[in-house]
Design a protein around this motif. Sequence first.
Motif, PDB file in Angstrom:
ATOM      1  N   ASP A 501      46.464  45.712   9.007  1.00  0.00           N
ATOM      2  CA  ASP A 501      47.215  45.588  10.269  1.00  0.00           C
ATOM      3  C   ASP A 501      47.776  46.953  10.630  1.00  0.00           C
ATOM      4  O   ASP A 501      48.307  47.679   9.773  1.00  0.00           O
ATOM      5  N   ILE A 502      47.650  47.343  11.921  1.00  0.00           N
ATOM      6  CA  ILE A 502      48.157  48.640  12.371  1.00  0.00           C
ATOM      7  C   ILE A 502      49.675  48.536  12.541  1.00  0.00           C
ATOM      8  O   ILE A 502      50.175  47.644  13.239  1.00  0.00           O
ATOM      9  N   ASP A 503      50.386  49.469  11.938  1.00  0.00           N
ATOM     10  CA  ASP A 503      51.850  49.467  12.017  1.00  0.00           C
ATOM     11  C   ASP A 503      52.323  49.844  13.416  1.00  0.00           C
ATOM     12  O   ASP A 503      51.833  50.836  14.006  1.00  0.00           O
ATOM     13  N   ASN A 504      53.274  49.069  13.925  1.00  0.00           N
ATOM     14  CA  ASN A 504      53.924  49.377  15.212  1.00  0.00           C
ATOM     15  C   ASN A 504      52.924  49.554  16.357  1.00  0.00           C
ATOM     16  O   ASN A 504      53.074  50.424  17.214  1.00  0.00           O
ATOM     17  N   PHE A 505      51.903  48.735  16.364  1.00  0.00           N
ATOM     18  CA  PHE A 505      50.851  48.897  17.386  1.00  0.00           C
ATOM     19  C   PHE A 505      51.352  48.572  18.787  1.00  0.00           C
ATOM     20  O   PHE A 505      50.916  49.177  19.767  1.00  0.00           O
ATOM     21  N   LYS A 506      52.282  47.638  18.877  1.00  0.00           N
ATOM     22  CA  LYS A 506      52.835  47.292  20.204  1.00  0.00           C
ATOM     23  C   LYS A 506      53.513  48.507  20.826  1.00  0.00           C
ATOM     24  O   LYS A 506      53.411  48.756  22.023  1.00  0.00           O
ATOM     25  N   ARG A 507      54.216  49.287  19.958  1.00  0.00           N
ATOM     26  CA  ARG A 507      54.885  50.486  20.462  1.00  0.00           C
ATOM     27  C   ARG A 507      53.860  51.487  21.019  1.00  0.00           C
ATOM     28  O   ARG A 507      54.107  52.148  22.027  1.00  0.00           O
ATOM     29  N   ARG A 540      36.495  43.047  12.564  1.00  0.00           N
ATOM     30  CA  ARG A 540      37.740  42.944  13.329  1.00  0.00           C
ATOM     31  C   ARG A 540      38.253  41.513  13.148  1.00  0.00           C
ATOM     32  O   ARG A 540      37.596  40.553  13.547  1.00  0.00           O
ATOM     33  N   TRP A 541      39.449  41.432  12.583  1.00  0.00           N
ATOM     34  CA  TRP A 541      40.022  40.131  12.262  1.00  0.00           C
ATOM     35  C   TRP A 541      40.590  39.483  13.509  1.00  0.00           C
ATOM     36  O   TRP A 541      40.506  38.284  13.705  1.00  0.00           O
ATOM     37  N   GLY A 542      41.163  40.315  14.372  1.00  0.00           N
ATOM     38  CA  GLY A 542      41.750  39.829  15.611  1.00  0.00           C
ATOM     39  C   GLY A 542      42.888  40.739  16.036  1.00  0.00           C
ATOM     40  O   GLY A 542      43.663  41.211  15.188  1.00  0.00           O
ATOM     41  N   GLY A 543      43.006  41.030  17.341  1.00  0.00           N
ATOM     42  CA  GLY A 543      44.084  41.896  17.810  1.00  0.00           C
ATOM     43  C   GLY A 543      44.025  43.253  17.160  1.00  0.00           C
ATOM     44  O   GLY A 543      43.003  43.942  17.196  1.00  0.00           O
ATOM     45  N   GLU A 544      45.133  43.684  16.525  1.00  0.00           N
ATOM     46  CA  GLU A 544      45.148  44.968  15.833  1.00  0.00           C
ATOM     47  C   GLU A 544      44.842  44.820  14.352  1.00  0.00           C
ATOM     48  O   GLU A 544      45.059  45.745  13.577  1.00  0.00           O
ATOM     49  N   GLU A 545      44.358  43.661  13.945  1.00  0.00           N
ATOM     50  CA  GLU A 545      44.032  43.425  12.542  1.00  0.00           C
ATOM     51  C   GLU A 545      42.534  43.613  12.284  1.00  0.00           C
ATOM     52  O   GLU A 545      41.701  43.160  13.064  1.00  0.00           O
ATOM     53  N   MET A 546      42.243  44.285  11.180  1.00  0.00           N
ATOM     54  CA  MET A 546      40.858  44.486  10.747  1.00  0.00           C
ATOM     55  C   MET A 546      40.760  44.126   9.282  1.00  0.00           C
ATOM     56  O   MET A 546      41.783  43.952   8.599  1.00  0.00           O
ATOM     57  N   SER A 547      39.533  44.059   8.793  1.00  0.00           N
ATOM     58  CA  SER A 547      39.363  43.669   7.397  1.00  0.00           C
ATOM     59  C   SER A 547      38.153  44.361   6.787  1.00  0.00           C
ATOM     60  O   SER A 547      37.252  44.812   7.494  1.00  0.00           O
ATOM     61  N   LYS A 576      48.614  59.629  15.750  1.00  0.00           N
ATOM     62  CA  LYS A 576      48.537  59.122  14.391  1.00  0.00           C
ATOM     63  C   LYS A 576      49.221  57.769  14.265  1.00  0.00           C
ATOM     64  O   LYS A 576      50.297  57.551  14.825  1.00  0.00           O
ATOM     65  N   VAL A 577      48.579  56.900  13.506  1.00  0.00           N
ATOM     66  CA  VAL A 577      49.187  55.612  13.180  1.00  0.00           C
ATOM     67  C   VAL A 577      48.983  55.369  11.692  1.00  0.00           C
ATOM     68  O   VAL A 577      48.117  55.977  11.054  1.00  0.00           O
ATOM     69  N   THR A 578      49.781  54.483  11.154  1.00  0.00           N
ATOM     70  CA  THR A 578      49.621  54.058   9.759  1.00  0.00           C
ATOM     71  C   THR A 578      49.202  52.605   9.738  1.00  0.00           C
ATOM     72  O   THR A 578      49.279  51.897  10.756  1.00  0.00           O
ATOM     73  N   ILE A 579      48.775  52.186   8.583  1.00  0.00           N
ATOM     74  CA  ILE A 579      48.366  50.787   8.443  1.00  0.00           C
ATOM     75  C   ILE A 579      49.046  50.166   7.228  1.00  0.00           C
ATOM     76  O   ILE A 579      49.439  50.869   6.285  1.00  0.00           O
ATOM     77  N   SER A 580      49.164  48.872   7.269  1.00  0.00           N
ATOM     78  CA  SER A 580      49.580  48.083   6.115  1.00  0.00           C
ATOM     79  C   SER A 580      48.428  47.151   5.782  1.00  0.00           C
ATOM     80  O   SER A 580      47.684  46.723   6.678  1.00  0.00           O
ATOM     81  N   ALA A 581      48.274  46.836   4.487  1.00  0.00           N
ATOM     82  CA  ALA A 581      47.125  46.018   4.098  1.00  0.00           C
ATOM     83  C   ALA A 581      47.470  45.115   2.932  1.00  0.00           C
ATOM     84  O   ALA A 581      48.334  45.432   2.108  1.00  0.00           O
ATOM     85  N   GLY A 582      46.756  43.993   2.908  1.00  0.00           N
ATOM     86  CA  GLY A 582      46.879  43.067   1.794  1.00  0.00           C
ATOM     87  C   GLY A 582      45.549  42.936   1.099  1.00  0.00           C
ATOM     88  O   GLY A 582      44.521  42.715   1.751  1.00  0.00           O
ATOM     89  N   LEU A 583      45.550  43.073  -0.230  1.00  0.00           N
ATOM     90  CA  LEU A 583      44.310  43.104  -0.996  1.00  0.00           C
ATOM     91  C   LEU A 583      44.244  41.919  -1.952  1.00  0.00           C
ATOM     92  O   LEU A 583      45.219  41.593  -2.624  1.00  0.00           O
ATOM     93  N   ALA A 608      53.416  43.867   2.232  1.00  0.00           N
ATOM     94  CA  ALA A 608      53.341  45.307   2.518  1.00  0.00           C
ATOM     95  C   ALA A 608      54.172  45.673   3.738  1.00  0.00           C
ATOM     96  O   ALA A 608      54.831  46.725   3.780  1.00  0.00           O
ATOM     97  N   LYS A 609      54.152  44.815   4.749  1.00  0.00           N
ATOM     98  CA  LYS A 609      54.934  45.055   5.964  1.00  0.00           C
ATOM     99  C   LYS A 609      56.434  45.076   5.621  1.00  0.00           C
ATOM    100  O   LYS A 609      57.196  45.909   6.121  1.00  0.00           O
ATOM    101  N   ASN A 610      56.837  44.131   4.787  1.00  0.00           N
ATOM    102  CA  ASN A 610      58.262  43.992   4.462  1.00  0.00           C
ATOM    103  C   ASN A 610      58.752  45.085   3.507  1.00  0.00           C
ATOM    104  O   ASN A 610      59.961  45.273   3.349  1.00  0.00           O
ATOM    105  N   ASN A 611      57.811  45.782   2.877  1.00  0.00           N
ATOM    106  CA  ASN A 611      58.191  46.813   1.919  1.00  0.00           C
ATOM    107  C   ASN A 611      58.062  48.230   2.493  1.00  0.00           C
ATOM    108  O   ASN A 611      57.862  49.195   1.751  1.00  0.00           O
ATOM    109  N   GLY A 612      58.104  48.354   3.793  1.00  0.00           N
ATOM    110  CA  GLY A 612      58.158  49.690   4.409  1.00  0.00           C
ATOM    111  C   GLY A 612      56.912  50.141   5.125  1.00  0.00           C
ATOM    112  O   GLY A 612      56.862  51.249   5.660  1.00  0.00           O
TER     113      GLY A 612
END
Length: 627
Positions: A501-507, A540-547, A576-583, A608-612
């Motif tokens: 998931d792309i961090d802060n993509f709405k911004r 592409r998982w959906g929206g700003e989410e990829m897999s 530049k953007v950062t991403i968060s991911a679950g494995l 991952a989102k909740n941890n920064g």
Amino acid sequence: MTDHLQTLKYIKSDVLSIWVSSNGGLVSFNEYFYSFKQCLKKHLKIENAAFLSFEGNSLIPVEELASLTIETKLNAVSWLMIEASFYQQKVVKLPYILKEKTAYNMMTDMVLFQTEGKEPMGVLLVEATDTWTDFMTSDYGEECVETLTKVLQMLIENLEVKLNEDQYRKLYNMTDLFHSTMDIDLILENVLKNIRDNFPEFNVELILSNDQDRHTTIDIKLFDYLSERPATIEAFVSGELTTELAGDLNCRLLNAPIKGRQAIYGILQVSAPTTYLFSATEKDFVRMLAQASGNALENAKLYHQSHRLVSDLQLINETSHRLNMRIDINEMLLFLQKQLMKSFQPMEVCFAFKDHATYEVTDASTSLFKSEEGNTYIRHVEQHFEHTNDPLFIADFSRLTPNQIEYRSIMAIPILMEEKINGFSIVLHKEPYFFSFDSFKLMQSLIHHSSLAIANSILRNQLQEMVDRDHLTKLYARSYLDQYVEKSLKKDHSGMFLLIDIDNFKRINDTYGHQTGDKILVQIAVKLEETIGASGICARWGGEEMSVYVPNVGEQEAIELASTIVEVIPNATDPKVTISAGLITWDQYYRPAFQSVFLHADTALYEAKNNGKNRFCIHDRTLQTNA
């Protein structure tokens, strides 16, 4: 005056007698002239006379016509040299050019025999007497010349019929043979035999086009536009007989087209010495012989074609039926390769399809086309199809390139899709002129029928690709990923799934706009595919989410890959953007249910989102059961 009229009557009476005799068995013009000389001697006291017959702009002594040789024509008097002497009159004094010849130095007068609008028949030379001069200058002299001209015309025509009778009998017998056989070798043998019988001192050659689809035992030459002489090409193209003084070959050529009702199949070429002039009769005979052989060749060709067409239609029907069974395109091309090999016996086969601006060689091609040597032929075919959709047929490629090449016979047929070239098929053979024109037409038909099935398969693949791919990022769609993961869980021994998931993509969208947001999605997609390569798939998982899903990978390798992805994304995006991911990983000891894979990855992503953010978390399999 009365004496001259009586003389004219006597001459006419004798001439009539000569004409009657001509129908009774005189076989040469020399015999006619002998009788005519007796008439001149009897009525005009002419002791010395000669007749020069008109033959191809030359004047030849009548006694030499029966055994005409090249030397005779060399010593002949040129008509052009004396033509001007007969300006507005037919009885004139002998010109100097004839006087200087020993045989005619005693002659004083000459008479032209020519019917208006036609070529001259000849010239009478006489040593004039007083009786001759008195009569020819009288009111009856001109009438006498006109009468003799008419009779002479009839005599010549009658003689030509008799002289040509043997030739036409041979032609008839040969034509009769032609209509009773479909053996092409036998036809060609008799053409050569007849022409050599009539021109034994000359060289005769058969130049045939490469569309006979046969292996004849007769020694022939294949017609080649690139090497044939202009006069030979003109005869082949126009269908008309041509002659040429070939100084470089030291001969005179007569080219007669071997012509049927549907096409021209080659040239019958007679080579004579440069000094020889073919008569109109000789030209007519060669023309008719060539035309008769052309009709016979055509009949034999059509006979053999009718049998071959049955097998050709069976081949096309079998191929079309097989290709329309909705088989994979690679299976199609492999089957088509076998059909081409079976039908045309090429040494090499290629199938290439357009990929953007270049052509890619398929696996159904033989090994040659995967080498640099094969690229020589592919480049030539590509250049050809840059300018036209017409198929390519090369009988001898060595004539078109200064380079040393191994394969000289080439056929290349375009594979069309919506009237545009989508690819092409090539067949090669080392021997020049190996493929016949009939083979070329059959391959066109075969590829044309196959093109529709190939185009349908390509369109099906493209349609499936549109379903399987996300239109923006070109990553696989969620539905394709689901199928891929489900199959992997059943057949592979391990795997990893990374939900991103792309961090802060709405911004980003709010600050830069959705167009920039789309650009970032594409940049991340490109980087993901570059990082994963062929080891797995990206979706592409959906929206700003990829897999990312990679089968047959260990847990430690999966963690390293996830870490790499998180690290490289900021440098691959602008802004530049950062991403968060679950494995989540699995192996033979831990194989989660299909839906659980996505659920556990989503839970790890949430962590991952909740941890920064800008990190990935891995699902702790010790907290779960395989269920």
